[in-house]
Write a protein that holds these residues in place. Structure first.
Motif, short mmCIF file in Angstrom:
data_model
loop_
_atom_site.label_atom_id
_atom_site.label_comp_id
_atom_site.label_asym_id
_atom_site.label_seq_id
_atom_site.Cartn_x
_atom_site.Cartn_y
_atom_site.Cartn_z
N SER A 1 33.38 36.61 37.40
CA SER A 1 34.54 37.42 37.07
C SER A 1 34.14 38.88 36.92
CB SER A 1 35.15 36.90 35.77
OG SER A 1 36.02 37.84 35.20
N SER A 2 35.02 39.77 37.36
CA SER A 2 34.82 41.19 37.09
C SER A 2 36.10 41.72 36.48
CB SER A 2 34.46 41.95 38.37
OG SER A 2 35.47 41.83 39.33
N GLY A 3 36.00 42.60 35.54
CA GLY A 3 37.16 43.10 34.83
C GLY A 3 37.21 42.52 33.43
N SER B 1 37.84 35.00 46.97
CA SER B 1 38.02 35.91 45.84
C SER B 1 39.50 36.04 45.56
CB SER B 1 37.44 37.29 46.16
OG SER B 1 36.04 37.21 46.29
N HIS C 1 42.20 38.32 43.41
CA HIS C 1 42.35 39.60 42.69
C HIS C 1 43.60 39.54 41.81
CE1 HIS C 1 39.31 41.34 45.36
NE2 HIS C 1 39.90 40.65 46.31
N GLY D 1 41.62 41.90 36.78
CA GLY D 1 40.25 41.68 37.25
C GLY D 1 40.20 40.79 38.47
N THR D 2 39.01 40.49 38.91
CA THR D 2 38.78 39.71 40.12
C THR D 2 37.94 38.48 39.79
OG1 THR D 2 38.81 41.73 41.43
CG2 THR D 2 37.84 39.81 42.45
N HIS E 1 35.59 35.63 41.73
CA HIS E 1 34.90 35.18 42.94
C HIS E 1 34.57 33.71 42.70
CE1 HIS E 1 34.63 39.38 44.05
NE2 HIS E 1 34.13 39.61 42.84
#
Length: 142
Positions: free
Chosen positions: A55-57, A122, A124, A128-129, A131
């Motif tokens: 995870s990003s965000g 992925s 979005h 956040g994103t 993957h």
């Protein structure tokens, strides 16, 4: 007669000692290793390691868990119904609306790849994103 009595006593006492079963502490462990329940648990552990989420965000906790769970179920159900991956977010959203599945704030979806029984894509979201890499129909939380 004394020799006969001694021989008879040894014979009777010796038979009683050898007739009792000896306790084997490893018998229980060996039995568990070969039981069907143990092999099922091993298989389940192998499946749980197939779900990978990066995870990003600021997504974390219940927000992250709910989004991962919903997208994994949506992709798995889509594949189960159509025997192919969705061609885009529009197709997945339409599928989910018809089935009553929630995708939360999903805004974009990369191309979904299905390689060797594993989905990779992925997702979005507004916050956040994700993957993701997972096996069809398998979602486990730890």
């Amino acid at each position: 007669m004394k020799t006969f009595t001694t021989a008879l006593m040894l014979c009777l006492c010796g038979n009683q000692l050898h007739s009792k079963e000896t306790f084997d502490p490893f018998e229980i462990i060996n039995h568990l290793k070969h039981s069907p329940a143990a092999s099922t648990e091993d298989a389940q552990q192998k499946i749980t390691t197939k779900l990978t989420c990066v995870s990003s965000g600021p997504l974390e906790g219940e927000e992250l868990d709910a989004r991962v769970k919903s997208i994994v179920i949506a992709i798995s159900n889509f594949y189960g119904s159509h025997k192919r991956v969705p061609s885009g977010i529009e197709e997945l959203v339409t599928f989910c609306e018809k089935r009553g599945l929630v995708l939360h704030d999903l805004s974009r979806l990369s191309s979904v790849e299905f390689i060797d029984g594993t989905f990779k894509y992925s997702a979005h979201y507004g916050k956040g994103t994700l993957h993701l890499s997972h096996v069809s129909d398998c979602y486990f939380t730890t």
